[in-house]
Write a protein that holds these residues in place. Sequence first.
Motif, mmCIF file in Angstrom:
data_model
loop_
_atom_site.group_PDB
_atom_site.id
_atom_site.type_symbol
_atom_site.label_atom_id
_atom_site.label_comp_id
_atom_site.label_asym_id
_atom_site.label_seq_id
_atom_site.Cartn_x
_atom_site.Cartn_y
_atom_site.Cartn_z
ATOM 1 N N ILE A 4 0.866 -1.174 0.000
ATOM 2 C CA ILE A 4 0.000 0.000 0.000
ATOM 3 C C ILE A 4 0.903 1.223 0.000
ATOM 4 O O ILE A 4 1.814 1.325 0.825
ATOM 5 C CB ILE A 4 -0.921 0.021 1.234
ATOM 6 N N ALA A 5 0.641 2.150 -0.927
ATOM 7 C CA ALA A 5 1.442 3.370 -1.019
ATOM 8 C C ALA A 5 1.088 4.299 0.134
ATOM 9 O O ALA A 5 -0.083 4.562 0.398
ATOM 10 C CB ALA A 5 1.189 4.059 -2.350
ATOM 11 N N LYS A 6 2.101 4.793 0.834
ATOM 12 C CA LYS A 6 1.906 5.742 1.927
ATOM 13 C C LYS A 6 1.820 7.174 1.409
ATOM 14 O O LYS A 6 1.332 8.051 2.104
ATOM 15 C CB LYS A 6 3.052 5.642 2.935
ATOM 16 N N VAL A 7 2.350 7.397 0.202
ATOM 17 C CA VAL A 7 2.373 8.724 -0.421
ATOM 18 C C VAL A 7 2.060 8.563 -1.909
ATOM 19 O O VAL A 7 2.145 7.472 -2.459
ATOM 20 C CB VAL A 7 3.749 9.419 -0.264
ATOM 21 N N THR A 8 1.697 9.660 -2.565
ATOM 22 C CA THR A 8 1.521 9.642 -4.010
ATOM 23 C C THR A 8 2.897 9.768 -4.652
ATOM 24 O O THR A 8 3.693 10.627 -4.267
ATOM 25 C CB THR A 8 0.612 10.800 -4.460
ATOM 26 N N GLU A 19 -1.618 7.785 -3.064
ATOM 27 C CA GLU A 19 -1.590 7.411 -1.654
ATOM 28 C C GLU A 19 -2.777 6.507 -1.344
ATOM 29 O O GLU A 19 -3.907 6.791 -1.739
ATOM 30 C CB GLU A 19 -1.645 8.667 -0.793
ATOM 31 N N GLY A 20 -2.522 5.388 -0.677
ATOM 32 C CA GLY A 20 -3.559 4.438 -0.306
ATOM 33 C C GLY A 20 -3.824 3.373 -1.351
ATOM 34 O O GLY A 20 -4.539 2.411 -1.091
ATOM 35 N N GLN A 21 -3.240 3.510 -2.531
ATOM 36 C CA GLN A 21 -3.436 2.541 -3.611
ATOM 37 C C GLN A 21 -2.613 1.284 -3.338
ATOM 38 O O GLN A 21 -1.487 1.356 -2.852
ATOM 39 C CB GLN A 21 -3.015 3.159 -4.936
ATOM 40 N N THR A 22 -3.170 0.120 -3.653
ATOM 41 C CA THR A 22 -2.470 -1.142 -3.501
ATOM 42 C C THR A 22 -1.812 -1.503 -4.827
ATOM 43 O O THR A 22 -2.450 -1.423 -5.878
ATOM 44 C CB THR A 22 -3.451 -2.259 -3.091
ATOM 45 N N VAL A 23 -0.530 -1.859 -4.767
ATOM 46 C CA VAL A 23 0.211 -2.235 -5.969
ATOM 47 C C VAL A 23 0.954 -3.541 -5.730
ATOM 48 O O VAL A 23 1.304 -3.878 -4.603
ATOM 49 C CB VAL A 23 1.227 -1.148 -6.393
ATOM 50 N N TYR A 37 14.067 4.087 2.623
ATOM 51 C CA TYR A 37 13.276 4.907 1.712
ATOM 52 C C TYR A 37 12.026 4.148 1.261
ATOM 53 O O TYR A 37 10.932 4.692 1.220
ATOM 54 C CB TYR A 37 14.126 5.326 0.515
ATOM 55 N N PHE A 38 12.193 2.862 0.937
ATOM 56 C CA PHE A 38 11.057 2.040 0.529
ATOM 57 C C PHE A 38 10.007 1.985 1.640
ATOM 58 O O PHE A 38 8.814 2.104 1.382
ATOM 59 C CB PHE A 38 11.509 0.626 0.157
#
Length: 74
Positions: A4-8, A19-23, A37-38
């Motif tokens: 899950i992305a913590k930032v855009t 942000e909030g998108q699952t990849v 960083y990751f």
Amino acid sequence: MEYIAKVTLYHNTKGLIKEGQTVELTKEEVAEYDKDYFNDLFEAVGAEETEETEDGEDKPKTKSKGKKTEEPAE
């Protein structure tokens, strides 16, 4: 593995990740980033419950909050 992305951010192969998108990221894609960083950018899906060990088994994840301080002996 899913994250899950913590930032855009913009990823070179995934494009814009909001942000909030699952990849879904491969181990090779994860390895391109500095570990700290990751971790600032992504959170593993289900990371709060278990942490995968090197031999593939799941174990309870422990969280540490701050540094432990030793009290001086009197």
